[in-house]
Design an enzyme around this catalytic site. Structure first.
Site, short mmCIF file in Angstrom:
data_model
loop_
_atom_site.label_atom_id
_atom_site.label_comp_id
_atom_site.label_asym_id
_atom_site.label_seq_id
_atom_site.Cartn_x
_atom_site.Cartn_y
_atom_site.Cartn_z
N HIS A 95 1.05 -0.98 0.09
CA HIS A 95 -0.11 -0.49 0.02
C HIS A 95 0.49 1.38 -0.18
CE1 HIS A 95 -4.12 0.75 1.25
NE2 HIS A 95 -3.56 1.66 0.06
N ASP A 122 -9.99 -0.05 3.43
CA ASP A 122 -9.22 -0.99 4.17
C ASP A 122 -9.09 -1.56 5.42
OD1 ASP A 122 -6.68 -1.35 5.10
OD2 ASP A 122 -5.58 -0.13 3.30
N HIS A 124 -7.07 -1.64 7.86
CA HIS A 124 -6.32 -0.48 8.59
C HIS A 124 -6.35 0.70 8.04
CE1 HIS A 124 -4.58 -4.17 8.06
NE2 HIS A 124 -4.24 -4.34 9.33
N ASP A 126 -4.02 3.03 7.84
CA ASP A 126 -2.37 3.67 7.69
C ASP A 126 -2.34 4.92 7.54
OD1 ASP A 126 -2.77 1.42 5.98
OD2 ASP A 126 -2.77 1.37 4.21
N HIS A 139 4.46 0.99 4.40
CA HIS A 139 2.68 0.57 3.77
C HIS A 139 1.50 1.06 5.49
CE1 HIS A 139 2.16 -3.94 4.92
NE2 HIS A 139 2.38 -2.89 6.55
N ASP A 226 -7.74 -1.48 -0.66
CA ASP A 226 -6.39 -2.62 0.02
C ASP A 226 -7.34 -4.32 -0.17
OD1 ASP A 226 -5.04 -4.29 1.27
OD2 ASP A 226 -3.96 -2.87 2.41
N ASP A 228 -6.97 -6.60 1.77
CA ASP A 228 -7.23 -6.63 3.40
C ASP A 228 -8.76 -5.88 3.30
OD1 ASP A 228 -7.03 -4.62 4.29
OD2 ASP A 228 -5.26 -4.93 4.96
N GLU A 271 -1.77 -4.43 -2.02
CA GLU A 271 -0.90 -6.03 -1.36
C GLU A 271 -1.57 -7.58 -1.83
OE1 GLU A 271 0.17 -5.09 1.81
OE2 GLU A 271 0.19 -3.52 2.43
#
Length: 315
Positions: A95, A122, A124, A126, A139, A226, A228, A271
């Site tokens: 990322h 995402d 997360h 980030d 990332h 992303d 995830d 990712e």
């Protein structure tokens, strides 16, 4: 973008210098193998495969210096694609590549006098900095760097660049956040729709509010997706799995709404780690979802006529 063929410029970013988990550099090749470009062409789009960005770096280069080289080259590629009337689709790669893709979109929007909005799909946030990050992996820091947080000296080519406005960033699908970045996200007032919100209200109402805001401002929407964001049961090919992510149907609905809005002007898909995948399953899921964003519908797919469905005899 809604209902019309687009010129899509596919840019590979085989980067894993922003993470400690090797393998994401194989992501662009896996997406090509899974049929991403063919799927977009089958939808009627003019797709240009611009190949992979390849900064002049030593193989062992890591950290901010290496990420800065990727950021510079990717920003130039994205800005050029947008300037030529294309829609850049950057395939990753970890990322940290979004430092370059978003920076290129920011430059284009600044020249056009148009506000840039970022939808961050995402698990997360980030939004770590070198000071708050438990791992030190870049990332997990791109949004903080883009929004002007300290600790990223030398990362961007233009040291005097204007920062991304945190008020135009929306985190969607969040379910894992470190303590230090949690404080920063609250202090900078980023938009957040976490998985609790999605569990309670679904994806339609919160996403519709985001899209309405972008439309009212005449904005350019950059989507950073992303893998995830998805539940790992659907897409296991990622180094930062977090249980409880979006379902396959929720993700498709989001992509269909983004297509219908006509607001998406740049995209990155990040990712994907084929080394951790199961027989290419995650790559195929990503291809399906990107195709939905660019107009694929259930009714576009071959379906048997009613009379051919098993168990249905003549009336």
């Amino acid at each position: 973008m809604s209902g019309a063929a687009r010129r899509i410029v596919v840019i590979g970013a085989p980067i894993d210098v922003g993470t400690s988990e090797p393998g994401a550099l194989m992501g662009p090749a896996a997406l090509r193998t899974a049929g991403l470009i063919r799927s977009l062409r089958d939808l009627g789009h003019d797709v240009v495969d611009a190949g992979d960005v390849a900064p002049d770096l030593a193989p062992e280069a890591r950290g901010l210096t290496a990420v800065a080289a990727w950021t510079r080259d990717l920003a130039g590629a994205v800005e050029a694609a947008l300037g030529a009337g294309g829609l850049p689709l950057v395939m990753g790669g970890d990322h940290s590549l979004s430092l370059g893709s978003v920076e290129g979109a920011m430059r284009h929007c600044a020249a056009a006098g148009r506000p840039l909005f970022v939808l961050w799909l995402d698990a997360h946030a980030d939004f770590n900095t070198p000071e708050t990050s438990p791992s030190g992996n870049i990332h997990g820091m791109p949004l903080a760097a883009l929004c002007g947080e300290p600790g990223f000296s030398g990362l961007f080519e233009d040291a005097a660049r204007a920062s991304l406005d945190p008020a135009r960033v929306h985190l969607f699908g969040l379910r894992s956040i470190d303590a230090g970045e949690r404080a920063l996200v609250r202090a900078r007032a980023l938009g957040v729709t976490d998985m609790r919100d999605i569990d309670e209200f679904g994806v339609v109402a919160p996403l519709r509010r985001i899209l309405e805001r972008v439309a009212e401002a005449g904005g350019h929407l950059h989507v950073s997706f992303d893998i995830d964001f998805l539940d790992p049961a659907i897409a296991p090919g990622v180094g930062t799995t977090v249980p409880g992510g979006a379902t396959f149907r929720e993700a498709h609905l989001i992509m269909e709404m983004l297509h219908d809005s006509g607001l998406v002007r740049s995209l990155d898909v990040v990712e994907l780690n084929p080394f951790l995948d199961e027989r290419g399953r995650s790559a195929r899921v990503l291809v399906e979802l990107v195709a939905s964003l660019f107009g694929r519908r259930i009714l576009d797919r071959p379906t048997p006529p009613i009379e051919a469905v098993p168990g249905r005899g003549p009336a």
